[in-house]
Design a protein around this motif. Sequence first.
Motif, PDB file in Angstrom:
ATOM      1  N   LEU A 236       1.523   6.496  -6.820  1.00 35.52           N
ATOM      2  CA  LEU A 236       0.457   7.436  -7.192  1.00 35.52           C
ATOM      3  C   LEU A 236       0.946   8.877  -7.063  1.00 35.52           C
ATOM      4  N   PHE A 237       1.686   9.141  -6.008  1.00 36.59           N
ATOM      5  CA  PHE A 237       2.225  10.479  -5.766  1.00 36.59           C
ATOM      6  C   PHE A 237       3.162  10.872  -6.911  1.00 36.59           C
ATOM      7  N   LEU A 238       4.006   9.910  -7.297  1.00 37.74           N
ATOM      8  CA  LEU A 238       4.966  10.160  -8.370  1.00 37.74           C
ATOM      9  C   LEU A 238       4.256  10.430  -9.695  1.00 37.74           C
ATOM     10  N   ILE A 239       3.244   9.611  -9.989  1.00 38.03           N
ATOM     11  CA  ILE A 239       2.499   9.787 -11.252  1.00 38.03           C
ATOM     12  C   ILE A 239       1.803  11.154 -11.252  1.00 38.03           C
ATOM     13  N   THR A 240       1.260  11.534 -10.102  1.00 36.17           N
ATOM     14  CA  THR A 240       0.584  12.833 -10.001  1.00 36.17           C
ATOM     15  C   THR A 240       1.553  13.973 -10.306  1.00 36.17           C
ATOM     16  N   ILE A 241       2.738  13.867  -9.726  1.00 37.00           N
ATOM     17  CA  ILE A 241       3.750  14.907  -9.968  1.00 37.00           C
ATOM     18  C   ILE A 241       4.125  14.946 -11.455  1.00 37.00           C
ATOM     19  N   LEU A 242       4.341  13.749 -12.025  1.00 39.17           N
ATOM     20  CA  LEU A 242       4.721  13.680 -13.440  1.00 39.17           C
ATOM     21  C   LEU A 242       3.632  14.272 -14.341  1.00 39.17           C
ATOM     22  N   LEU A 243       2.380  13.991 -13.977  1.00 38.34           N
ATOM     23  CA  LEU A 243       1.243  14.499 -14.742  1.00 38.34           C
ATOM     24  C   LEU A 243       1.222  16.027 -14.718  1.00 38.34           C
ATOM     25  N   LEU A 244       1.504  16.603 -13.562  1.00 39.29           N
ATOM     26  CA  LEU A 244       1.495  18.060 -13.426  1.00 39.29           C
ATOM     27  C   LEU A 244       2.680  18.677 -14.186  1.00 39.29           C
ATOM     28  N   VAL A 245       3.809  17.975 -14.109  1.00 41.19           N
ATOM     29  CA  VAL A 245       4.986  18.472 -14.843  1.00 41.19           C
ATOM     30  C   VAL A 245       4.705  18.446 -16.351  1.00 41.19           C
ATOM     31  N   ALA A 246       4.084  17.333 -16.812  1.00 43.61           N
ATOM     32  CA  ALA A 246       3.759  17.220 -18.238  1.00 43.61           C
ATOM     33  C   ALA A 246       2.765  18.308 -18.637  1.00 43.61           C
ATOM     34  N   THR A 247       1.801  18.597 -17.764  1.00 47.20           N
ATOM     35  CA  THR A 247       0.824  19.658 -18.058  1.00 47.20           C
ATOM     36  C   THR A 247       1.532  21.006 -18.168  1.00 47.20           C
ATOM     37  N   TRP A 248       2.488  21.237 -17.277  1.00 45.08           N
ATOM     38  CA  TRP A 248       3.238  22.492 -17.289  1.00 45.08           C
ATOM     39  C   TRP A 248       3.993  22.650 -18.624  1.00 45.08           C
ATOM     40  N   PHE A 249       4.644  21.567 -19.073  1.00 45.39           N
ATOM     41  CA  PHE A 249       5.372  21.610 -20.341  1.00 45.39           C
ATOM     42  C   PHE A 249       4.418  21.861 -21.506  1.00 45.39           C
ATOM     43  N   ASP A 250       3.254  21.214 -21.440  1.00 47.39           N
ATOM     44  CA  ASP A 250       2.251  21.332 -22.504  1.00 47.39           C
ATOM     45  C   ASP A 250       1.679  22.742 -22.595  1.00 47.39           C
ATOM     46  N   ALA A 251       1.506  23.352 -21.436  1.00 46.97           N
ATOM     47  CA  ALA A 251       0.822  24.648 -21.388  1.00 46.97           C
ATOM     48  C   ALA A 251       1.764  25.821 -21.657  1.00 46.97           C
ATOM     49  N   ARG A 252       3.057  25.574 -21.663  1.00 52.48           N
ATOM     50  CA  ARG A 252       4.008  26.677 -21.861  1.00 52.48           C
ATOM     51  C   ARG A 252       3.758  27.374 -23.200  1.00 52.48           C
ATOM     52  N   PRO A 253       3.731  28.710 -23.223  1.00 52.22           N
ATOM     53  CA  PRO A 253       3.550  29.396 -24.507  1.00 52.22           C
ATOM     54  C   PRO A 253       4.820  29.287 -25.344  1.00 52.22           C
ATOM     55  N   LEU A 254       4.698  29.639 -26.636  1.00 50.06           N
ATOM     56  CA  LEU A 254       5.861  29.554 -27.523  1.00 50.06           C
ATOM     57  C   LEU A 254       6.880  30.633 -27.167  1.00 50.06           C
ATOM     58  N   SER A 255       8.118  30.321 -27.477  1.00 50.62           N
ATOM     59  CA  SER A 255       9.166  31.321 -27.243  1.00 50.62           C
ATOM     60  C   SER A 255       9.063  32.414 -28.337  1.00 50.62           C
ATOM     61  N   ALA A 256       9.806  33.503 -28.173  1.00 54.05           N
ATOM     62  CA  ALA A 256       9.753  34.610 -29.130  1.00 54.05           C
ATOM     63  C   ALA A 256      10.162  34.145 -30.526  1.00 54.05           C
ATOM     64  N   VAL A 257      11.179  33.278 -30.577  1.00 53.26           N
ATOM     65  CA  VAL A 257      11.647  32.754 -31.869  1.00 53.26           C
ATOM     66  C   VAL A 257      10.560  31.910 -32.520  1.00 53.26           C
ATOM     67  N   GLU A 258       9.941  31.035 -31.691  1.00 52.11           N
ATOM     68  CA  GLU A 258       8.881  30.161 -32.233  1.00 52.11           C
ATOM     69  C   GLU A 258       7.695  30.995 -32.722  1.00 52.11           C
TER      70      GLU A 258
ATOM     71  N   THR B 185       0.849  -1.195   0.000  1.00 49.13           N
ATOM     72  CA  THR B 185       0.000   0.000   0.000  1.00 49.13           C
ATOM     73  C   THR B 185       0.883   1.242   0.000  1.00 49.13           C
ATOM     74  N   ALA B 186       1.930   1.212   0.838  1.00 50.58           N
ATOM     75  CA  ALA B 186       2.840   2.362   0.900  1.00 50.58           C
ATOM     76  C   ALA B 186       3.531   2.578  -0.445  1.00 50.58           C
ATOM     77  N   VAL B 187       3.962   1.462  -1.056  1.00 52.20           N
ATOM     78  CA  VAL B 187       4.629   1.569  -2.367  1.00 52.20           C
ATOM     79  C   VAL B 187       3.638   2.105  -3.410  1.00 52.20           C
ATOM     80  N   GLY B 188       2.399   1.592  -3.354  1.00 55.36           N
ATOM     81  CA  GLY B 188       1.361   2.042  -4.286  1.00 55.36           C
ATOM     82  C   GLY B 188       1.086   3.529  -4.129  1.00 55.36           C
ATOM     83  N   LEU B 189       1.011   3.993  -2.891  1.00 54.85           N
ATOM     84  CA  LEU B 189       0.746   5.411  -2.644  1.00 54.85           C
ATOM     85  C   LEU B 189       1.904   6.274  -3.142  1.00 54.85           C
ATOM     86  N   ALA B 190       3.118   5.774  -2.924  1.00 54.85           N
ATOM     87  CA  ALA B 190       4.280   6.519  -3.415  1.00 54.85           C
ATOM     88  C   ALA B 190       4.228   6.598  -4.944  1.00 54.85           C
TER      89      ALA B 190
END
Lengths: 329, 306
Positions: free
Chosen positions: A25-47, A18-23
Amino acid sequence: MVRLTKVELRRLMARRLTAVGLAGLFLITILLLVATWFDARPLSAVEQQQAQQQYEMAHKDWGEHAQEMRTQCEADWKTQPDPKPKLEEMCVYSEPKPEDFGKPPTVFAQIMPELLQGSSYFLAFAAFLIGASFLGAEFSSGAIGNWLTFEPRRLRVYGSKLLAAATGFVPIAAVVLAVILFGTFLIVDKLGDTASTTGKVWGDLSAIGGRAVLTTALAAALGSVVGLLLRHTAAAIGVVMAYLVLAEGVFAAFLEKAQPWLVKLNFDAFVRHGAQYSVTECKTGSDGSYICDYVQKTLSFEHGAWYLAIFTVVVVLLGGWVFHRRDVN
Amino acid sequence: MSDVAISTRGLRKTYRTRRGRKVVAVQGLDLEVPAGGVHGFLGPNGSGKTTSIRMLLGLVRADAGTMTVFGRPVPAQLPDVVGRIGAIVESPKFFPAFTGEKNLELLAEAIGAPRARVGEVLEQTSLGERGRDRFRSYSLGMKQRLAIAATLLKEPDLLIFDEPTNGLDPAGIREIRETMRGLGEQGKTVLVSSHILAEVEQVADTVSIIGHGRLLASGTVAEVIGGGTAPTVKVAVGDHEAATRILVAAGLTVRADGKYLLVEGAPDPADVTRRLAHQELYVSELAPVRADLESVFLELTEGEGL
């Protein structure tokens, strides 16, 4: 029963898996938020500059050739055999717009239902796995026999174990989904568009989240039943994998019309309040040609809800009957 | 309290093997275990001891027959008496990743026993210092002691130990024996199943011997020993050949045993001396040979073709 359920909850939470499973889940949640952050970033000035150049080129091309291409298209349309596609669908040459180039802003109300649905899958899988191990390990270690010499009322024992698995996952799923929901909101608010997040959107998202919590609890209970029936965690996981590959993969691909009777689509229909699926429908045209089209269909929320309810009740009753009658060695 | 702790009548259990073949584990077992003291439940491996115990504890369903524990029919009313029963069936089985203490805490909470009782029973079974170690790290003797500690959580009137000394070293065996004897002397009923007769003979007040799932003999140890074989006397006499002829003619069974003759079937040892003296053969030594449980057990189970 309440006391037994509390004991089982304590046991569930004290388990290493259960502890491993919760850890996890926590990791996947963090990864999901990080992926969302990368996805939502606007284009750079060059782009952004590149996108503007592409737009200007496309607009220039449209201005020079659109009329010519439309004329040619209409001529081609006339030579098409019946049934002809609609002219206004076949010969569309719209004026390019700046927003068609570059990256559109991330809209919270658009991405969140998908994110919640995706989260409901990994939550359900984790709950099933931990639920299956919760009971499977008890049978494989033989500890269930010792337990029954302290509480021989088997249906109470069974009920307490299922209830503990299900209720144990309610707060876990609620916290994970809340973190994903509000974390995503904060990210999109900073990098994208949250202006369209009305009260109704929040209501719909809360409903999806609530149903995802419920499916997580059901998955934990069903995992426990499968663990009890097969008496081994690995066997329970094997059965799920075999189902996903054979039924949801192979069977659904060959018999598309059976999709409304498979678990995944009903799961989606319940969580998303309706789900789309497609079937291939073929017909012979007036000229004798054989034409196949993908037809979109909708599986209703009610269908999904009834399906999951009946499925759960049948599996839980089966598990109870087997546990009540089975010799424990 | 009822005079009988456990009673079974016509108990029967048939298993089906993986190949579908039926195996009768227990066939019509009539068992009576008096309340108080240690009762040995004897039988060779595969004779149906563990299956009978499992049926009593509601772990296995009986095909036929009736069972009572402290006068209550089981398994129907097992929940009413389970608080008075502590049982260890075969090897102790707990959650291997939890500590001994955690395992006991969960059991104590399930039956509503105070948490302080966990510390008490751990001390009672000399596990106080190892209580916080994982169960999987315990030696077999410690596992047995933890299982005994678990049974003591309930403060039971009936303790059932199934092959409790399997795999234990001599010190462990002695410890378990003393524990059982002590519990019996406290007035508790201890049912100990075993195929090791010496172990049971030293602690049991009463015994039941089963074979092929049926009761072969039952009673106090003295009754079972006395009833199982004919009285035997060991005789030292000068002329073995003549003495054997005389005693066989009198209907007795005679076997040579080194410098002695073993004479069976004489209701009174004086008959042996009288018959030999009448033929002018004088006995220099005569001693009754006391049968032990092992010889009775072997005689009974060999008779059953076991």
